[in-house]
Design a protein around this motif. Sequence first.
Motif, PDB file in Angstrom:
ATOM      1  N   VAL A 183      29.129  32.150  31.173  1.00 33.65           N
ATOM      2  CA  VAL A 183      30.583  32.181  31.361  1.00 33.65           C
ATOM      3  C   VAL A 183      31.117  33.413  30.633  1.00 33.65           C
ATOM      4  N   HIS A 184      31.642  34.370  31.406  1.00 36.86           N
ATOM      5  CA  HIS A 184      32.218  35.558  30.762  1.00 36.86           C
ATOM      6  C   HIS A 184      33.726  35.386  30.579  1.00 36.86           C
ATOM      7  N   TYR A 185      34.242  35.898  29.470  1.00 36.96           N
ATOM      8  CA  TYR A 185      35.686  35.905  29.231  1.00 36.96           C
ATOM      9  C   TYR A 185      36.020  37.132  28.397  1.00 36.96           C
ATOM     10  N   ARG A 186      37.319  37.447  28.311  1.00 44.58           N
ATOM     11  CA  ARG A 186      37.746  38.506  27.390  1.00 44.58           C
ATOM     12  C   ARG A 186      38.634  37.904  26.315  1.00 44.58           C
ATOM     13  N   LEU A 187      39.781  37.304  26.703  1.00 44.74           N
ATOM     14  CA  LEU A 187      40.722  36.757  25.725  1.00 44.74           C
ATOM     15  C   LEU A 187      40.711  35.230  25.674  1.00 44.74           C
ATOM     16  N   SER A 188      40.331  34.581  26.796  1.00 51.86           N
ATOM     17  CA  SER A 188      40.496  33.120  26.905  1.00 51.86           C
ATOM     18  C   SER A 188      39.301  32.359  26.321  1.00 51.86           C
ATOM     19  N   ILE A 201      45.396  32.505  47.298  1.00 50.94           N
ATOM     20  CA  ILE A 201      44.735  31.220  47.038  1.00 50.94           C
ATOM     21  C   ILE A 201      45.490  30.509  45.909  1.00 50.94           C
ATOM     22  N   LEU A 202      45.426  31.096  44.727  1.00 53.26           N
ATOM     23  CA  LEU A 202      46.133  30.562  43.559  1.00 53.26           C
ATOM     24  C   LEU A 202      47.172  31.587  43.136  1.00 53.26           C
ATOM     25  N   PRO A 203      48.449  31.328  43.363  1.00 53.03           N
ATOM     26  CA  PRO A 203      49.462  32.305  42.961  1.00 53.03           C
ATOM     27  C   PRO A 203      49.474  32.482  41.439  1.00 53.03           C
ATOM     28  N   ASN A 249      31.293  39.237  40.507  1.00 55.68           N
ATOM     29  CA  ASN A 249      32.308  40.114  39.913  1.00 55.68           C
ATOM     30  C   ASN A 249      33.686  39.604  40.318  1.00 55.68           C
ATOM     31  N   ASN A 250      34.252  38.752  39.466  1.00 55.91           N
ATOM     32  CA  ASN A 250      35.504  38.060  39.781  1.00 55.91           C
ATOM     33  C   ASN A 250      36.695  38.558  38.944  1.00 55.91           C
ATOM     34  N   ALA A 251      36.462  38.984  37.711  1.00 56.53           N
ATOM     35  CA  ALA A 251      37.561  39.327  36.792  1.00 56.53           C
ATOM     36  C   ALA A 251      38.414  40.464  37.355  1.00 56.53           C
ATOM     37  N   SER A 307      37.203  40.663  46.405  1.00 60.71           N
ATOM     38  CA  SER A 307      38.255  41.636  46.718  1.00 60.71           C
ATOM     39  C   SER A 307      39.466  40.897  47.291  1.00 60.71           C
ATOM     40  N   ASP A 308      40.256  41.609  48.056  1.00 63.18           N
ATOM     41  CA  ASP A 308      41.530  41.070  48.556  1.00 63.18           C
ATOM     42  C   ASP A 308      41.773  41.724  49.908  1.00 63.18           C
ATOM     43  N   THR A 309      42.249  40.972  50.910  1.00 57.67           N
ATOM     44  CA  THR A 309      42.480  41.602  52.218  1.00 57.67           C
ATOM     45  C   THR A 309      43.680  42.555  52.180  1.00 57.67           C
ATOM     46  N   THR A 354      32.098  36.718  36.097  1.00 55.42           N
ATOM     47  CA  THR A 354      33.050  37.374  35.192  1.00 55.42           C
ATOM     48  C   THR A 354      34.414  36.692  35.313  1.00 55.42           C
ATOM     49  N   GLY A 355      35.108  36.605  34.181  1.00 58.58           N
ATOM     50  CA  GLY A 355      36.439  35.972  34.170  1.00 58.58           C
ATOM     51  C   GLY A 355      36.379  34.508  34.577  1.00 58.58           C
ATOM     52  N   SER A 356      35.398  33.759  34.015  1.00 61.21           N
ATOM     53  CA  SER A 356      35.226  32.368  34.477  1.00 61.21           C
ATOM     54  C   SER A 356      35.742  31.330  33.486  1.00 61.21           C
TER      55      SER A 356
HETATM   56  N1  LIG Z   1      44.371  34.154  42.878  1.00 59.27           N
HETATM   57  C1  LIG Z   1      44.465  34.555  44.155  1.00 59.27           C
HETATM   58  O1  LIG Z   1      45.136  33.934  45.001  1.00 59.27           O
HETATM   59  C2  LIG Z   1      43.729  35.791  44.583  1.00 59.27           C
HETATM   60  C3  LIG Z   1      44.083  36.415  45.787  1.00 59.27           C
HETATM   61  C4  LIG Z   1      43.381  37.550  46.189  1.00 59.27           C
HETATM   62  C5  LIG Z   1      42.338  38.033  45.410  1.00 59.27           C
HETATM   63  N2  LIG Z   1      42.036  37.402  44.247  1.00 59.27           N
HETATM   64  C6  LIG Z   1      40.944  37.923  43.415  1.00 59.27           C
HETATM   65  O2  LIG Z   1      40.128  36.829  43.007  1.00 59.27           O
HETATM   66  C7  LIG Z   1      39.661  37.020  41.667  1.00 59.27           C
HETATM   67  C8  LIG Z   1      40.083  35.849  40.792  1.00 59.27           C
HETATM   68  O3  LIG Z   1      41.485  35.666  40.874  1.00 59.27           O
HETATM   69  P1  LIG Z   1      42.289  34.857  39.736  1.00 59.27           P
HETATM   70  O4  LIG Z   1      43.702  34.827  40.187  1.00 59.27           O
HETATM   71  O5  LIG Z   1      41.573  33.595  39.415  1.00 59.27           O
HETATM   72  O6  LIG Z   1      42.115  35.894  38.527  1.00 59.27           O
HETATM   73  P2  LIG Z   1      42.994  36.011  37.180  1.00 59.27           P
HETATM   74  O7  LIG Z   1      43.268  34.650  36.683  1.00 59.27           O
HETATM   75  O8  LIG Z   1      44.141  36.933  37.398  1.00 59.27           O
HETATM   76  O9  LIG Z   1      41.949  36.807  36.228  1.00 59.27           O
HETATM   77  C9  LIG Z   1      40.639  36.356  36.005  1.00 59.27           C
HETATM   78  C10 LIG Z   1      40.164  36.802  34.655  1.00 59.27           C
HETATM   79  O10 LIG Z   1      39.955  38.214  34.602  1.00 59.27           O
HETATM   80  C11 LIG Z   1      39.716  38.497  33.244  1.00 59.27           C
HETATM   81  N3  LIG Z   1      39.998  39.898  32.901  1.00 59.27           N
HETATM   82  C12 LIG Z   1      41.111  40.632  33.141  1.00 59.27           C
HETATM   83  N4  LIG Z   1      40.969  41.872  32.590  1.00 59.27           N
HETATM   84  C13 LIG Z   1      39.746  41.913  32.001  1.00 59.27           C
HETATM   85  C14 LIG Z   1      39.020  42.892  31.261  1.00 59.27           C
HETATM   86  N5  LIG Z   1      39.517  44.114  30.992  1.00 59.27           N
HETATM   87  N6  LIG Z   1      37.795  42.568  30.805  1.00 59.27           N
HETATM   88  C15 LIG Z   1      37.276  41.354  31.035  1.00 59.27           C
HETATM   89  N7  LIG Z   1      37.896  40.374  31.721  1.00 59.27           N
HETATM   90  C16 LIG Z   1      39.123  40.658  32.186  1.00 59.27           C
HETATM   91  C17 LIG Z   1      40.629  37.561  32.442  1.00 59.27           C
HETATM   92  O11 LIG Z   1      39.825  36.952  31.419  1.00 59.27           O
HETATM   93  P3  LIG Z   1      40.456  36.387  30.031  1.00 59.27           P
HETATM   94  O12 LIG Z   1      41.517  35.407  30.444  1.00 59.27           O
HETATM   95  O13 LIG Z   1      39.314  35.766  29.331  1.00 59.27           O
HETATM   96  O14 LIG Z   1      41.019  37.587  29.316  1.00 59.27           O
HETATM   97  C18 LIG Z   1      41.111  36.552  33.499  1.00 59.27           C
HETATM   98  O15 LIG Z   1      41.060  35.217  33.072  1.00 59.27           O
HETATM   99  C19 LIG Z   1      40.218  38.376  41.234  1.00 59.27           C
HETATM  100  O16 LIG Z   1      39.297  39.379  41.514  1.00 59.27           O
HETATM  101  C20 LIG Z   1      41.452  38.547  42.127  1.00 59.27           C
HETATM  102  O17 LIG Z   1      41.827  39.889  42.319  1.00 59.27           O
HETATM  103  C21 LIG Z   1      42.711  36.315  43.799  1.00 59.27           C
END
Ligand SMILES: NC(=O)c1ccc[n+]([C@@H]2O[C@H](COP(=O)([O-])OP(=O)(O)OC[C@H]3O[C@@H](n4cnc5c(N)ncnc54)[C@H](OP(=O)(O)O)[C@@H]3O)[C@@H](O)[C@H]2O)c1
Length: 243
Positions: free
Chosen positions: A34-39, A187-189, A89-91, A141-143, A11-13
Amino acid sequence: MELKGKVALVTGSAKRLGKAIALALGKYGCNIAVHYRLSESEALETVKQLRSMRVKSAHFCADLTNEEQVKAMFESVAQTFGGLDILVNNAAIFARTPFDQLDVNTWQKFIDTNLTSVFLCSRYASDFLSEGQGGVIINISDTAAFKPWAGFLPYCVSKAGVIALTLGLAKALAPKVRVNCVALGTILPPEDYGEDWEREMSAKTLMQRLGTTEEVVQAVIFCITCDYLTGAVIPLDGGRHLR
Ligand SMILES: NC(=O)c1ccc[n+]([C@@H]2O[C@H](COP(=O)([O-])OP(=O)(O)OC[C@H]3O[C@@H](n4cnc5c(N)ncnc54)[C@H](OP(=O)(O)O)[C@@H]3O)[C@@H](O)[C@H]2O)c1
Protein backbone atom coordinates in the motif's frame (compact mmCIF):
# COMPACT_ATOMS: atom_id res chain seq x y z
CA MET A 1 -2.11 -14.24 -15.03
CA GLU A 2 -3.28 -16.08 -11.92
CA LEU A 3 -3.67 -13.47 -9.16
CA LYS A 4 -3.35 -15.66 -6.07
CA GLY A 5 0.04 -15.20 -4.39
CA LYS A 6 1.16 -12.37 -6.72
CA VAL A 7 2.66 -9.17 -5.26
CA ALA A 8 0.99 -5.88 -6.26
CA LEU A 9 1.86 -2.26 -5.47
CA VAL A 10 -0.97 0.27 -5.90
CA THR A 11 0.15 3.89 -5.71
CA GLY A 12 -2.10 6.20 -3.69
CA SER A 13 -4.00 3.28 -2.14
CA ALA A 14 -4.70 4.73 1.32
CA LYS A 15 -8.17 5.81 0.18
CA ARG A 16 -10.72 6.24 -2.61
CA LEU A 17 -10.12 4.41 -5.95
CA GLY A 18 -6.62 3.22 -5.08
CA LYS A 19 -7.90 1.61 -1.89
CA ALA A 20 -10.76 -0.09 -3.79
CA ILE A 21 -8.25 -1.54 -6.29
CA ALA A 22 -5.91 -2.69 -3.50
CA LEU A 23 -8.73 -4.38 -1.55
CA ALA A 24 -10.07 -6.09 -4.69
CA LEU A 25 -6.62 -7.47 -5.54
CA GLY A 26 -6.32 -8.62 -1.92
CA LYS A 27 -9.66 -10.41 -2.24
CA TYR A 28 -8.23 -12.32 -5.22
CA GLY A 29 -5.29 -13.42 -3.03
CA CYS A 30 -2.60 -10.88 -4.02
CA ASN A 31 -0.15 -9.62 -1.41
CA ILE A 32 -0.35 -5.84 -1.42
CA ALA A 33 2.13 -3.00 -0.99
CA VAL A 34 0.00 0.00 0.00
CA HIS A 35 1.66 3.22 -1.14
CA TYR A 36 0.79 6.61 0.36
CA ARG A 37 2.35 10.05 0.72
CA LEU A 38 0.42 11.99 3.41
CA SER A 39 -2.48 9.68 4.38
CA GLU A 40 -0.61 7.46 6.85
CA SER A 41 -3.51 6.53 9.15
CA GLU A 42 -5.73 5.64 6.16
CA ALA A 43 -2.86 3.57 4.67
CA LEU A 44 -2.54 1.66 7.94
CA GLU A 45 -6.28 1.01 7.91
CA THR A 46 -6.06 -0.36 4.34
CA VAL A 47 -3.19 -2.64 5.42
CA LYS A 48 -5.26 -3.82 8.41
CA GLN A 49 -8.22 -4.66 6.15
CA LEU A 50 -5.95 -6.53 3.73
CA ARG A 51 -4.33 -8.56 6.52
CA SER A 52 -7.80 -9.55 7.74
CA MET A 53 -8.22 -11.18 4.27
CA ARG A 54 -5.18 -13.34 5.13
CA VAL A 55 -2.87 -11.78 2.53
CA LYS A 56 0.46 -10.11 3.26
CA SER A 57 0.38 -6.32 3.27
CA ALA A 58 2.62 -3.42 4.32
CA HIS A 59 2.58 0.34 3.79
CA PHE A 60 5.24 2.39 2.02
CA CYS A 61 5.58 6.17 2.07
CA ALA A 62 6.98 8.07 -0.94
CA ASP A 63 6.58 11.38 -2.71
CA LEU A 64 6.35 10.02 -6.25
CA THR A 65 7.84 13.21 -7.70
CA ASN A 66 11.10 12.40 -5.88
CA GLU A 67 13.30 9.91 -7.77
CA GLU A 68 15.31 8.79 -4.73
CA GLN A 69 12.14 8.07 -2.76
CA VAL A 70 10.61 6.10 -5.65
CA LYS A 71 13.78 4.00 -6.08
CA ALA A 72 13.99 3.31 -2.34
CA MET A 73 10.30 2.34 -2.23
CA PHE A 74 10.63 -0.35 -4.91
CA GLU A 75 13.80 -1.76 -3.30
CA SER A 76 11.99 -1.92 0.02
CA VAL A 77 8.87 -3.53 -1.53
CA ALA A 78 10.98 -6.20 -3.28
CA GLN A 79 12.86 -6.90 -0.05
CA THR A 80 9.65 -7.15 2.01
CA PHE A 81 7.67 -9.32 -0.43
CA GLY A 82 10.47 -11.09 -2.34
CA GLY A 83 9.59 -9.44 -5.68
CA LEU A 84 6.89 -7.54 -7.54
CA ASP A 85 4.41 -8.78 -10.18
CA ILE A 86 1.85 -5.97 -10.59
CA LEU A 87 2.16 -2.17 -10.49
CA VAL A 88 -0.95 0.00 -10.57
CA ASN A 89 -0.05 3.66 -11.21
CA ASN A 90 -3.08 5.29 -9.60
CA ALA A 91 -1.83 8.29 -7.56
CA ALA A 92 -2.54 11.72 -9.04
CA ILE A 93 -3.76 15.24 -8.34
CA PHE A 94 -6.81 16.94 -9.82
CA ALA A 95 -7.85 20.60 -9.64
CA ARG A 96 -9.39 23.34 -11.72
CA THR A 97 -6.65 25.57 -13.24
CA PRO A 98 -8.17 28.45 -15.27
CA PHE A 99 -5.86 29.20 -18.21
CA ASP A 100 -5.64 32.97 -17.53
CA GLN A 101 -4.32 32.27 -14.01
CA LEU A 102 -2.05 29.35 -14.92
CA ASP A 103 1.67 29.70 -14.08
CA VAL A 104 4.57 27.39 -14.91
CA ASN A 105 4.90 26.10 -11.32
CA THR A 106 1.32 24.81 -11.38
CA TRP A 107 1.85 23.35 -14.85
CA GLN A 108 5.03 21.57 -13.70
CA LYS A 109 3.39 20.24 -10.52
CA PHE A 110 0.72 18.42 -12.59
CA ILE A 111 3.26 17.03 -15.03
CA ASP A 112 5.58 15.88 -12.21
CA THR A 113 2.83 14.35 -10.06
CA ASN A 114 0.62 12.77 -12.71
CA LEU A 115 3.07 11.87 -15.50
CA THR A 116 6.72 11.86 -14.42
CA SER A 117 5.72 9.79 -11.37
CA VAL A 118 4.30 7.11 -13.71
CA PHE A 119 7.58 7.08 -15.65
CA LEU A 120 9.64 6.87 -12.41
CA CYS A 121 7.52 4.09 -10.89
CA SER A 122 7.55 2.09 -14.14
CA ARG A 123 11.31 2.61 -14.52
CA TYR A 124 12.19 1.42 -11.02
CA ALA A 125 9.57 -1.36 -10.95
CA SER A 126 10.51 -2.77 -14.36
CA ASP A 127 13.58 -4.77 -13.23
CA PHE A 128 11.49 -6.55 -10.59
CA LEU A 129 8.47 -6.99 -12.91
CA SER A 130 10.69 -8.58 -15.58
CA GLU A 131 11.87 -11.37 -13.28
CA GLY A 132 10.46 -14.91 -13.54
CA GLN A 133 7.25 -15.17 -15.55
CA GLY A 134 7.04 -11.40 -15.99
CA GLY A 135 4.59 -8.81 -14.74
CA VAL A 136 2.08 -6.14 -15.61
CA ILE A 137 1.65 -2.38 -15.25
CA ILE A 138 -1.77 -0.70 -15.20
CA ASN A 139 -1.87 3.07 -15.60
CA ILE A 140 -4.96 5.05 -14.59
CA SER A 141 -5.76 7.91 -16.98
CA ASP A 142 -8.86 9.95 -17.81
CA THR A 143 -10.89 10.22 -21.03
CA ALA A 144 -10.50 14.00 -20.66
CA ALA A 145 -7.10 13.24 -22.25
CA PHE A 146 -8.94 12.79 -25.61
CA LYS A 147 -11.00 16.00 -25.38
CA PRO A 148 -9.13 18.28 -22.94
CA TRP A 149 -11.19 20.56 -20.69
CA ALA A 150 -10.00 24.18 -21.06
CA GLY A 151 -10.27 24.83 -17.31
CA PHE A 152 -8.16 21.76 -16.39
CA LEU A 153 -5.41 21.81 -19.04
CA PRO A 154 -2.37 20.68 -16.97
CA TYR A 155 -4.41 17.75 -15.62
CA CYS A 156 -5.72 16.74 -19.07
CA VAL A 157 -2.29 17.04 -20.72
CA SER A 158 -0.66 14.99 -17.94
CA LYS A 159 -3.27 12.26 -18.45
CA ALA A 160 -2.76 12.35 -22.25
CA GLY A 161 0.93 11.82 -21.48
CA VAL A 162 0.03 8.77 -19.38
CA ILE A 163 -1.71 7.26 -22.42
CA ALA A 164 1.29 7.90 -24.70
CA LEU A 165 3.59 6.52 -22.00
CA THR A 166 1.43 3.38 -21.77
CA LEU A 167 1.81 2.70 -25.50
CA GLY A 168 5.56 3.34 -25.45
CA LEU A 169 6.16 1.28 -22.31
CA ALA A 170 4.19 -1.63 -23.78
CA LYS A 171 6.76 -1.70 -26.63
CA ALA A 172 9.80 -1.03 -24.44
CA LEU A 173 9.00 -3.71 -21.86
CA ALA A 174 7.57 -6.49 -24.09
CA PRO A 175 7.37 -9.43 -23.90
CA LYS A 176 8.17 -9.75 -20.18
CA VAL A 177 5.94 -6.91 -18.95
CA ARG A 178 2.49 -6.02 -20.30
CA VAL A 179 1.37 -2.40 -19.94
CA ASN A 180 -2.27 -1.28 -20.15
CA CYS A 181 -4.29 1.77 -19.25
CA VAL A 182 -7.80 2.36 -17.93
CA ALA A 183 -8.99 5.87 -18.85
CA LEU A 184 -11.78 6.88 -16.48
CA GLY A 185 -14.70 9.24 -16.67
CA THR A 186 -16.21 10.60 -13.46
CA ILE A 187 -16.37 7.88 -10.81
CA LEU A 188 -15.78 9.46 -7.40
CA PRO A 189 -16.12 13.25 -7.45
CA PRO A 190 -13.64 15.22 -5.36
CA GLU A 191 -14.86 15.44 -1.75
CA ASP A 192 -15.79 19.16 -2.02
CA TYR A 193 -17.94 18.83 -5.20
CA GLY A 194 -21.74 18.89 -4.74
CA GLU A 195 -24.76 17.00 -6.04
CA ASP A 196 -25.41 19.53 -8.85
CA TRP A 197 -22.04 18.73 -10.32
CA GLU A 198 -22.75 14.99 -10.09
CA ARG A 199 -26.03 15.49 -11.99
CA GLU A 200 -24.28 17.59 -14.63
CA MET A 201 -21.51 14.99 -15.08
CA SER A 202 -24.03 12.11 -15.30
CA ALA A 203 -25.95 13.92 -18.06
CA LYS A 204 -22.77 14.14 -20.16
CA THR A 205 -22.46 10.33 -20.36
CA LEU A 206 -24.32 7.97 -22.69
CA MET A 207 -25.19 5.81 -19.67
CA GLN A 208 -26.69 8.83 -17.81
CA ARG A 209 -24.85 8.05 -14.57
CA LEU A 210 -21.43 8.12 -12.93
CA GLY A 211 -19.28 4.99 -12.92
CA THR A 212 -18.73 2.91 -9.79
CA THR A 213 -15.58 1.79 -8.00
CA GLU A 214 -16.62 -1.83 -8.72
CA GLU A 215 -16.60 -1.07 -12.46
CA VAL A 216 -13.10 0.42 -12.18
CA VAL A 217 -11.93 -2.67 -10.31
CA GLN A 218 -13.45 -4.94 -13.02
CA ALA A 219 -11.54 -3.13 -15.78
CA VAL A 220 -8.27 -3.17 -13.84
CA ILE A 221 -8.58 -6.89 -13.06
CA PHE A 222 -9.31 -7.60 -16.75
CA CYS A 223 -6.19 -5.64 -17.81
CA ILE A 224 -4.09 -7.61 -15.34
CA THR A 225 -5.40 -11.10 -16.01
CA CYS A 226 -5.82 -11.11 -19.82
CA ASP A 227 -2.40 -12.42 -20.88
CA TYR A 228 -2.60 -11.30 -24.54
CA LEU A 229 -3.52 -7.70 -23.69
CA THR A 230 -0.79 -5.08 -23.89
CA GLY A 231 -0.74 -1.48 -25.11
CA ALA A 232 -4.50 -1.27 -24.55
CA VAL A 233 -6.33 1.86 -23.43
CA ILE A 234 -9.83 1.13 -22.14
CA PRO A 235 -12.17 4.12 -21.93
CA LEU A 236 -14.36 3.56 -18.85
CA ASP A 237 -16.56 6.65 -18.88
CA GLY A 238 -20.09 5.50 -19.73
CA GLY A 239 -19.53 6.66 -23.32
CA ARG A 240 -18.79 10.29 -22.47
CA HIS A 241 -15.81 10.36 -24.90
CA LEU A 242 -18.25 9.92 -27.82
CA ARG A 243 -20.34 13.01 -27.02
N1 LIG B 1 -12.09 9.98 -8.99
C1 LIG B 1 -12.53 9.99 -10.26
O1 LIG B 1 -13.74 10.05 -10.55
C2 LIG B 1 -11.52 9.92 -11.38
C3 LIG B 1 -11.92 10.28 -12.67
C4 LIG B 1 -10.99 10.19 -13.71
C5 LIG B 1 -9.70 9.74 -13.45
N2 LIG B 1 -9.36 9.41 -12.18
C6 LIG B 1 -7.99 8.95 -11.90
O2 LIG B 1 -8.07 7.80 -11.06
C7 LIG B 1 -7.00 7.80 -10.11
C8 LIG B 1 -7.56 7.74 -8.69
O3 LIG B 1 -8.49 8.79 -8.49
P1 LIG B 1 -8.88 9.29 -7.01
O4 LIG B 1 -9.90 10.35 -7.20
O5 LIG B 1 -9.16 8.12 -6.15
O6 LIG B 1 -7.47 9.94 -6.59
P2 LIG B 1 -7.18 11.02 -5.43
O7 LIG B 1 -7.98 10.66 -4.25
O8 LIG B 1 -7.30 12.40 -5.98
O9 LIG B 1 -5.60 10.77 -5.20
C9 LIG B 1 -5.07 9.49 -4.92
C10 LIG B 1 -3.82 9.62 -4.10
O10 LIG B 1 -2.74 10.18 -4.85
C11 LIG B 1 -1.73 10.42 -3.90
N3 LIG B 1 -0.78 11.45 -4.34
C12 LIG B 1 -1.02 12.70 -4.81
N4 LIG B 1 0.17 13.34 -5.04
C13 LIG B 1 1.16 12.47 -4.72
C14 LIG B 1 2.59 12.53 -4.72
N5 LIG B 1 3.27 13.62 -5.10
N6 LIG B 1 3.27 11.44 -4.32
C15 LIG B 1 2.63 10.34 -3.91
N7 LIG B 1 1.29 10.20 -3.87
C16 LIG B 1 0.57 11.27 -4.27
C17 LIG B 1 -2.44 10.87 -2.62
O11 LIG B 1 -1.88 10.11 -1.53
P3 LIG B 1 -1.89 10.65 0.00
O12 LIG B 1 -3.33 10.94 0.32
O13 LIG B 1 -1.32 9.53 0.78
O14 LIG B 1 -1.03 11.88 0.01
C18 LIG B 1 -3.91 10.53 -2.89
O15 LIG B 1 -4.55 9.89 -1.82
C19 LIG B 1 -6.18 9.05 -10.42
O16 LIG B 1 -5.16 8.74 -11.31
C20 LIG B 1 -7.19 9.97 -11.10
O17 LIG B 1 -6.60 10.93 -11.95
C21 LIG B 1 -10.22 9.51 -11.13
